[in-house]
Scaffold this active site. Structure first.
Site, PDB file in Angstrom:
ATOM      1  N   CYS A 193       0.844  -1.197   0.000  1.00  0.00           N
ATOM      2  CA  CYS A 193       0.000   0.000   0.000  1.00  0.00           C
ATOM      3  C   CYS A 193       0.880   1.248   0.000  1.00  0.00           C
ATOM      4  O   CYS A 193       1.842   1.339   0.775  1.00  0.00           O
ATOM      5  CB  CYS A 193      -0.917  -0.001   1.224  1.00  0.00           C
ATOM      6  SG  CYS A 193      -2.020   1.427   1.287  1.00  0.00           S
ATOM      7  N   CYS A 244       0.246   5.104   6.768  1.00  0.00           N
ATOM      8  CA  CYS A 244      -0.419   4.902   8.057  1.00  0.00           C
ATOM      9  C   CYS A 244       0.581   4.290   9.047  1.00  0.00           C
ATOM     10  O   CYS A 244       1.103   3.197   8.812  1.00  0.00           O
ATOM     11  CB  CYS A 244      -1.630   3.988   7.897  1.00  0.00           C
ATOM     12  SG  CYS A 244      -2.818   4.566   6.650  1.00  0.00           S
ATOM     13  N   CYS A 266       0.412   0.490  10.306  1.00  0.00           N
ATOM     14  CA  CYS A 266       0.088  -0.589   9.370  1.00  0.00           C
ATOM     15  C   CYS A 266       1.306  -1.352   8.870  1.00  0.00           C
ATOM     16  O   CYS A 266       2.273  -0.757   8.379  1.00  0.00           O
ATOM     17  CB  CYS A 266      -0.695  -0.019   8.191  1.00  0.00           C
ATOM     18  SG  CYS A 266      -1.358  -1.305   7.099  1.00  0.00           S
ATOM     19  N   CYS A 315     -16.015 -10.219   5.789  1.00  0.00           N
ATOM     20  CA  CYS A 315     -15.362  -8.954   5.464  1.00  0.00           C
ATOM     21  C   CYS A 315     -14.130  -9.214   4.611  1.00  0.00           C
ATOM     22  O   CYS A 315     -13.342 -10.120   4.907  1.00  0.00           O
ATOM     23  CB  CYS A 315     -14.969  -8.220   6.733  1.00  0.00           C
ATOM     24  SG  CYS A 315     -16.342  -7.971   7.885  1.00  0.00           S
ATOM     25  N   CYS A 341     -19.024  -7.340   3.679  1.00  0.00           N
ATOM     26  CA  CYS A 341     -18.381  -6.074   4.025  1.00  0.00           C
ATOM     27  C   CYS A 341     -17.057  -6.018   3.280  1.00  0.00           C
ATOM     28  O   CYS A 341     -16.390  -7.045   3.106  1.00  0.00           O
ATOM     29  CB  CYS A 341     -18.150  -5.978   5.528  1.00  0.00           C
ATOM     30  SG  CYS A 341     -17.344  -4.439   6.065  1.00  0.00           S
ATOM     31  N   CYS A 349     -19.417   1.037   8.151  1.00  0.00           N
ATOM     32  CA  CYS A 349     -18.639   0.454   9.238  1.00  0.00           C
ATOM     33  C   CYS A 349     -17.433   1.374   9.435  1.00  0.00           C
ATOM     34  O   CYS A 349     -16.585   1.483   8.542  1.00  0.00           O
ATOM     35  CB  CYS A 349     -18.196  -0.963   8.873  1.00  0.00           C
ATOM     36  SG  CYS A 349     -17.082  -1.728  10.069  1.00  0.00           S
ATOM     37  N   ARG A 372     -17.656  -3.390  17.743  1.00  0.00           N
ATOM     38  CA  ARG A 372     -16.852  -4.591  17.523  1.00  0.00           C
ATOM     39  C   ARG A 372     -15.484  -4.485  18.175  1.00  0.00           C
ATOM     40  O   ARG A 372     -14.748  -3.522  17.955  1.00  0.00           O
ATOM     41  CB  ARG A 372     -16.681  -4.850  16.029  1.00  0.00           C
ATOM     42  CG  ARG A 372     -15.836  -6.105  15.724  1.00  0.00           C
ATOM     43  CD  ARG A 372     -15.693  -6.353  14.239  1.00  0.00           C
ATOM     44  NE  ARG A 372     -16.987  -6.561  13.626  1.00  0.00           N
ATOM     45  CZ  ARG A 372     -17.450  -5.840  12.599  1.00  0.00           C
ATOM     46  NH1 ARG A 372     -16.712  -4.870  12.108  1.00  0.00           N
ATOM     47  NH2 ARG A 372     -18.632  -6.090  12.096  1.00  0.00           N
TER      48      ARG A 372
END
Length: 356
Positions: free
Chosen positions: A90, A94, A97, A134, A165, A225, A297
């Site tokens: 990616c 972030c 991550c 998901c 999801c 979400c 969650r």
């Protein structure tokens, strides 16, 4: 000393007297009282949310659990399964991550899985008790050339009778519409933290970009979400502001994942200080009160949580977990441990409402 009486059924302050179950009188200073009730456009203010957060622990849990019982079966837990359909590489930075190409985390990069592979994994998840499936891809945003495969995944998983999801990064209105037409039930796009602290964690996209994607998703008719991560160096006020932002969206997210940071070796936050357990439970309780009808969650970080911490979080209003040994690229407790814990607590898997 003044006080405010909060109506927890609707998340709004009230001047009514009385001691109904869903009302609670919170002592506060005159300044806090004035700040908490002056906003007519927002359902919550940081001051009113902080007044809740700072309640004595037992009072906060009682309020949160009361709200939970008003809106959900108190002994049911939604079981979801998360699959990384495209791992690593990616371009975002972030700080938490392991999948960012900017950090030497040692993660092996993979291409997008085939539709057949994803559907086969979803079938296993359903057999294991999951009701929601998901799918996550390590993208800044999906390329149009990948959308056909992603749409086919949604349709294939839906045919199994599972809720679907996806989390694919930022979405344009057109991409959101395509996913909606395929029947996608939920789209995950976390805001991660407060707007103030956001730039300390991520610089390659803005807080506003996050909110824009959530609006694109909402306008398409897909359920939202959205949650965040606790333990990245943020203050208590940042955590509260994050929840207030979510609660004050035009419609609060139907699902609110709360992640406890897993410090990933090689990432910017590899040496982050662990989160205090009581503070974490307070955030779960506050999320339940601010967003009474949302599934809250317990997401990343459960591997290191004790059974007792899990139990407190469930009592405070958490009613959804990810099952399985792996959560994207991080370790998860595993189905054997989760099954044992739920059995000991007398909790049962939530049954999906097929009437929707």
């Amino acid at each position: 000393m003044q006080s405010i009486i909060y109506d927890f059924s609707y998340g709004k302050s009230s001047h009514r007297s009385g001691s109904e179950l869903m009302n609670y009188e919170i002592p506060c200073s005159p300044t806090q009282a004035a700040t908490a009730i002056t906003s007519s456009s927002a359902r919550w203010t940081p001051a009113s949310a902080q007044a809740l957060y700072e309640l004595p622990f037992n009072d906060l849990l009682f309020r949160a659990h009361s709200v939970h019982r008003e809106n959900f079966e108190p002994n049911e837990i939604q079981l979801s399964k998360l699959l990384s359909i495209k791992t690593g590489g990616c371009p975002e930075d972030c700080g938490y991550c392991s999948q960012s190409a900017r950090y030497a985390t040692g993660l092996n990069v993979s291409k997008l899985m085939t539709v057949e592979h994803v559907v086969a994994e979803a079938r296993k998840a359903k057999d294991g008790g999951a009701t929601r499936y998901c799918m996550g891809a390590a993208w800044r945003s999906p390329k149009q050339s990948d959308m056909d495969a992603v749409v086919a995944m949604v349709r294939g998983v839906k045919e199994l009778g599972l809720e679907t999801c996806m989390t694919l990064g930022m979405l344009s209105p057109q991409q959101a519409e395509s996913l909606a037409e395929a029947g996608l039930d939920y789209y995950n796009h976390n805001i991660d933290t407060s707007e103030r602290f956001y730039r300390e964690v991520i610089t390659t996209r803005s807080f506003g970009d996050r909110l824009e994607t959530l609006e694109n998703v909402r306008q398409s008719g897909i359920k939202v979400c959205a949650g965040g991560i606790i333990g990245m160096g943020e203050t208590t006020e940042d955590r509260i502001d994050m929840l207030v932002t979510l609660a004050n969206l035009p419609s609060p997210p139907e699902s609110v994942p709360i992640n406890m940071l897993i410090p990933m070796p090689g990432s910017k936050l590899a040496n982050a200080t662990p989160v205090d357990s009581i503070e974490f439970v307070r955030i779960i309780a506050l999320a339940r009160i601010l967003m009474p009808k949302s599934h809250v969650r317990l997401s990343a970080g459960r591997k290191t949580m004790t059974d007792e911490l899990h139990a407190l979080c469930f009592f405070a209003g958490a009613n959804s977990i990810f099952i399985g040994d792996t959560l994207l690229t991080a370790a998860n407790p595993g189905e054997d441990r989760d099954s044992s814990l739920l059995r000991r607590l007398g909790l049962t898997p939530e049954v999906m409402d097929t009437a929707e």
